[in-house]
Design a protein around this motif. Structure first.
Motif, PDB file in Angstrom:
ATOM      1  N   THR A   1       0.841  -1.194   0.000  1.00 52.83           N
ATOM      2  CA  THR A   1       0.000   0.000   0.000  1.00 52.83           C
ATOM      3  C   THR A   1       0.874   1.241   0.000  1.00 52.83           C
ATOM      4  OG1 THR A   1      -0.080  -0.083   2.391  1.00 52.83           O
ATOM      5  CG2 THR A   1      -1.883  -1.143   1.207  1.00 52.83           C
TER       6      THR A   1
ATOM      7  N   THR B   1      -6.084   8.091   1.924  1.00 56.52           N
ATOM      8  CA  THR B   1      -6.449   7.627   0.597  1.00 56.52           C
ATOM      9  C   THR B   1      -7.955   7.477   0.538  1.00 56.52           C
ATOM     10  OG1 THR B   1      -4.389   6.397   0.429  1.00 56.52           O
ATOM     11  CG2 THR B   1      -6.121   5.807  -1.118  1.00 56.52           C
ATOM     12  N   GLU B   2      -8.562   8.127  -0.434  1.00 54.72           N
ATOM     13  CA  GLU B   2     -10.011   8.078  -0.576  1.00 54.72           C
ATOM     14  C   GLU B   2     -10.331   7.250  -1.817  1.00 54.72           C
ATOM     15  OE1 GLU B   2     -13.215  11.264  -2.128  1.00 54.72           O
ATOM     16  OE2 GLU B   2     -11.921  11.937  -0.512  1.00 54.72           O
ATOM     17  N   THR B   3     -10.973   6.117  -1.645  1.00 60.87           N
ATOM     18  CA  THR B   3     -11.272   5.255  -2.778  1.00 60.87           C
ATOM     19  C   THR B   3     -12.744   4.877  -2.772  1.00 60.87           C
ATOM     20  OG1 THR B   3     -10.788   3.232  -1.566  1.00 60.87           O
ATOM     21  CG2 THR B   3      -8.956   4.232  -2.745  1.00 60.87           C
TER      22      THR B   3
ATOM     23  N   VAL C   1      -9.133   7.127  -6.964  1.00 61.57           N
ATOM     24  CA  VAL C   1      -8.202   7.128  -5.836  1.00 61.57           C
ATOM     25  C   VAL C   1      -7.666   8.547  -5.695  1.00 61.57           C
ATOM     26  CG1 VAL C   1      -6.079   6.178  -4.871  1.00 61.57           C
ATOM     27  CG2 VAL C   1      -7.563   4.723  -6.259  1.00 61.57           C
TER      28      VAL C   1
ATOM     29  N   ASP D   1      -5.015  12.457  -8.055  1.00 58.02           N
ATOM     30  CA  ASP D   1      -6.401  12.050  -8.259  1.00 58.02           C
ATOM     31  C   ASP D   1      -6.377  11.188  -9.518  1.00 58.02           C
ATOM     32  OD1 ASP D   1      -9.093  11.881  -9.175  1.00 58.02           O
ATOM     33  OD2 ASP D   1      -9.605  13.776  -8.223  1.00 58.02           O
TER      34      ASP D   1
ATOM     35  N   ARG E   1      -8.525   8.479 -11.807  1.00 61.21           N
ATOM     36  CA  ARG E   1      -9.876   7.955 -12.017  1.00 61.21           C
ATOM     37  C   ARG E   1     -10.167   7.765 -13.495  1.00 61.21           C
ATOM     38  NH1 ARG E   1     -13.823  11.674  -9.348  1.00 61.21           N
ATOM     39  NH2 ARG E   1     -12.113  12.062  -7.877  1.00 61.21           N
TER      40      ARG E   1
ATOM     41  N   LYS F   1      -4.507   0.105  -8.950  1.00 54.18           N
ATOM     42  CA  LYS F   1      -4.134   0.580  -7.618  1.00 54.18           C
ATOM     43  C   LYS F   1      -3.013   1.598  -7.777  1.00 54.18           C
ATOM     44  CE  LYS F   1      -1.658  -1.854  -4.784  1.00 54.18           C
ATOM     45  NZ  LYS F   1      -1.160  -2.905  -3.878  1.00 54.18           N
TER      46      LYS F   1
END
Length: 199
Positions: free
Chosen positions: A33, A40-42, A59, A97, A99, A182
């Protein structure tokens, strides 16, 4: 006669050390990780065998420094089970960021449409980050590589720089289809590493 086996072993050892120094450890195998203490916002909970923690959701990780990260290298490498994209920086690793976005992709600042190969686009927005050092006279570029290239990978079809505007650096990663990924932030050297499932 006894010296020949010794010399051969010495040459093999030297070649091994030389090979070990080529490229970063980030190109060699799976990573854990993020090493950052940032949050970390997922979203999305898809787990991929061999790519633990991967998902198709965004992420987002905030930067830990106000210093503008200066990009020096961009590379992509194929591994068994995943393709790896590495953004390497001269000083610090920025926030990011990452995505999936809908096509068409638009350039930062100008808003011009930017074509990107692949059935899906993974947008990588890094902040604060640039590929030129604005603190120096004439703002010399720190990243001298291609702005668009197609790596020898399985799932990733193209990488395209789509912006460097107001300390926000953006690259689009064209993927054959929407796949779990990831993101890991590493230091020494400072890197953002994105692994995309390729099986």
């Amino acid at each position: 006669m006894r010296r020949r086996p010794f010399l051969a072993l010495a040459m093999v050892a030297a070649l091994g050390l030389l090979a070990g120094g080529c490229g970063g450890k980030d190109d060699e195998g799976p990573l854990g990780t993020t090493t950052s203490s940032a949050t970390t916002e997922t979203t999305g909970t898809t787990t991929t065998p061999g790519l633990e923690g991967a998902s198709t959701g965004p992420v987002v990780v905030k930067g830990t420094s106000e210093e503008v990260a200066l990009l020096t290298h961009v590379r992509a490498v194929r591994h068994e089970g995943y393709d790896r994209v590495v953004f390497e920086f001269r000083n610090v690793a920025p926030g990011y960021d990452v995505r999936y976005v809908q096509k068409p992709v638009h350039a930062d600042g100008s808003g011009a449409e930017v074509p990107v190969e692949g059935g899906a686009v993974l947008l990588v927005r890094m902040e604060p980050a640039l590929d030129a050092d604005l603190t120096q006279e004439s703002a010399p570029r720190t990243y001298l590589g291609p702005q668009r290239f197609s790596p020898d990978t399985a799932a990733i079809e193209e990488l395209v720089r789509t912006g460097g505007f107001e300390a926000v650096l953006t690259w689009a990663v064209g993927v054959d289809e929407k796949r779990p990924f990831k993101v890991t932030r590493l230091e020494s050297p400072a890197r953002i590493v994105i692994d995309v499932e390729n099986t």
